[in-house]
Design a protein around this motif. Structure first.
Motif, PDB file in Angstrom:
ATOM      1  N   LEU A 256       0.825  -1.199   0.000  1.00  0.00           N
ATOM      2  CA  LEU A 256       0.000   0.000   0.000  1.00  0.00           C
ATOM      3  C   LEU A 256       0.861   1.251   0.000  1.00  0.00           C
ATOM      4  O   LEU A 256       2.077   1.205   0.228  1.00  0.00           O
ATOM      5  CB  LEU A 256      -0.919   0.008   1.245  1.00  0.00           C
ATOM      6  N   ASP A 257       0.217   2.370  -0.244  1.00  0.00           N
ATOM      7  CA  ASP A 257       0.884   3.666  -0.200  1.00  0.00           C
ATOM      8  C   ASP A 257       1.005   4.096   1.259  1.00  0.00           C
ATOM      9  O   ASP A 257       0.003   4.376   1.921  1.00  0.00           O
ATOM     10  CB  ASP A 257       0.070   4.699  -0.995  1.00  0.00           C
ATOM     11  N   HIS A 258       2.240   4.134   1.784  1.00  0.00           N
ATOM     12  CA  HIS A 258       2.443   4.442   3.191  1.00  0.00           C
ATOM     13  C   HIS A 258       2.125   5.897   3.533  1.00  0.00           C
ATOM     14  O   HIS A 258       2.016   6.242   4.711  1.00  0.00           O
ATOM     15  CB  HIS A 258       3.874   4.107   3.614  1.00  0.00           C
ATOM     16  N   THR A 259       2.024   6.747   2.522  1.00  0.00           N
ATOM     17  CA  THR A 259       1.675   8.142   2.781  1.00  0.00           C
ATOM     18  C   THR A 259       0.171   8.334   2.938  1.00  0.00           C
ATOM     19  O   THR A 259      -0.274   9.407   3.332  1.00  0.00           O
ATOM     20  CB  THR A 259       2.183   9.033   1.635  1.00  0.00           C
ATOM     21  N   ASP A 260      -0.612   7.306   2.639  1.00  0.00           N
ATOM     22  CA  ASP A 260      -2.065   7.377   2.759  1.00  0.00           C
ATOM     23  C   ASP A 260      -2.452   7.110   4.214  1.00  0.00           C
ATOM     24  O   ASP A 260      -2.336   5.985   4.719  1.00  0.00           O
ATOM     25  CB  ASP A 260      -2.718   6.354   1.825  1.00  0.00           C
ATOM     26  N   GLU A 261      -2.912   8.149   4.897  1.00  0.00           N
ATOM     27  CA  GLU A 261      -3.278   8.011   6.310  1.00  0.00           C
ATOM     28  C   GLU A 261      -4.463   7.077   6.493  1.00  0.00           C
ATOM     29  O   GLU A 261      -4.518   6.299   7.465  1.00  0.00           O
ATOM     30  CB  GLU A 261      -3.606   9.392   6.893  1.00  0.00           C
ATOM     31  N   ASN A 262      -5.425   7.107   5.576  1.00  0.00           N
ATOM     32  CA  ASN A 262      -6.600   6.236   5.683  1.00  0.00           C
ATOM     33  C   ASN A 262      -6.223   4.763   5.547  1.00  0.00           C
ATOM     34  O   ASN A 262      -6.783   3.902   6.234  1.00  0.00           O
ATOM     35  CB  ASN A 262      -7.634   6.609   4.615  1.00  0.00           C
ATOM     36  N   ALA A 263      -5.262   4.460   4.667  1.00  0.00           N
ATOM     37  CA  ALA A 263      -4.806   3.079   4.516  1.00  0.00           C
ATOM     38  C   ALA A 263      -4.119   2.591   5.782  1.00  0.00           C
ATOM     39  O   ALA A 263      -4.342   1.461   6.237  1.00  0.00           O
ATOM     40  CB  ALA A 263      -3.861   2.963   3.319  1.00  0.00           C
ATOM     41  N   ARG A 264      -3.278   3.442   6.384  1.00  0.00           N
ATOM     42  CA  ARG A 264      -2.600   3.057   7.627  1.00  0.00           C
ATOM     43  C   ARG A 264      -3.608   2.841   8.747  1.00  0.00           C
ATOM     44  O   ARG A 264      -3.474   1.898   9.538  1.00  0.00           O
ATOM     45  CB  ARG A 264      -1.594   4.138   8.033  1.00  0.00           C
ATOM     46  N   LEU A 265      -4.623   3.700   8.823  1.00  0.00           N
ATOM     47  CA  LEU A 265      -5.638   3.551   9.864  1.00  0.00           C
ATOM     48  C   LEU A 265      -6.440   2.270   9.664  1.00  0.00           C
ATOM     49  O   LEU A 265      -6.762   1.568  10.637  1.00  0.00           O
ATOM     50  CB  LEU A 265      -6.570   4.767   9.851  1.00  0.00           C
TER      51      LEU A 265
END
Length: 226
Positions: A31-40
């Motif tokens: 995933l794109d680690h800069t995407d806050e929604n993906a990390r959450l």
């Protein structure tokens, strides 16, 4: 035999946990680690996986050892009485666990909406935040009714209790009630949304969260105001 079956069940649960955890980490690396929604979303999945593993281990282990029913009988002592309903400690534990499970599923759904659903439909973050807030309150209300049903509390008694709370709000909590109504107005009114930049006096900042009683604003100097 009970001890051996319990040990085997524990080994199987741990193998499933580590396999799912490794699969989740492998998926997160793509995933794109800069995407806050993906990390959450991934963080919520990890939390649910961990707590579900702990709960499954305890329930299966106690059941295989024959300790689940005795533990239930020990914890079934009465705590208080509401009308004709006797509330026991075991029922309170089951109601709390049910609420926690519903709350976890709600968090997972909200993070999935932010990560996948809203961007697919072109919904901006402000409107998505409002929709998530509405979804959270609906799920919490349903979970609260389910918890009352587990406790065996008559909803008629609850309506009387809610009427008494309404009188208390009208007499002593007017400012708090006004703030809560204002919070709903801001969230669903669409005038101010999460991610907007607002200026209050000499303070300029970005709206990061909108709660029922307050709105959180972060300035360019990374200072938060309520």
């Amino acid at each position: 035999f009970k001890i051996w079956f319990t040990g085997a069940a524990f080994v199987v649960i741990m193998m499933l946990y580590h396999a799912l955890h490794r699969l989740l980490n492998f998926w997160f690396l793509r995933l794109d680690h800069t995407d806050e929604n993906a990390r959450l979303f991934v963080s919520t999945l990890r939390s649910i996986l961990k707590y579900a593993t702990i709960a499954a281990t305890l329930i299966i282990g106690l059941n295989l050892l024959g300790l689940l029913n005795p533990l239930q009988r020990i914890m079934s002592f009465p705590i208080f009485q509401l009308g004709d309903t006797i509330v026991t400690f075991w029922l309170i534990v089951m109601a709390v666990l049910t609420l926690l499970a519903i709350f976890s599923v709600s968090r997972l759904a909200q993070s999935y909406f932010d990560y996948k659903l809203y961007p697919s439909f072109g919904i901006d973050p402000g409107l998505g935040y409002a929709l998530n807030t509405l979804f959270k309150f609906i799920v919490f209300g349903i979970g609260f009714l389910i918890a009352l049903n587990i406790l065996g509390i008559n909803l008629r008694f609850f309506l009387v209790f809610a009427g008494a709370i309404g009188i208390g709000v009208g007499l002593g909590l007017q400012n708090m009630a006004a703030n809560v109504i204002s919070g709903f107005t801001i969230i669903f009114g669409g005038k101010i949304r999460k991610g907007d930049w607002i200026e209050v006096g000499s303070m300029l900042g970005e709206v990061t969260d909108i709660y029922l009683r307050a709105t959180k604003v972060r300035t360019r100097d990374n200072i938060e105001y309520l």
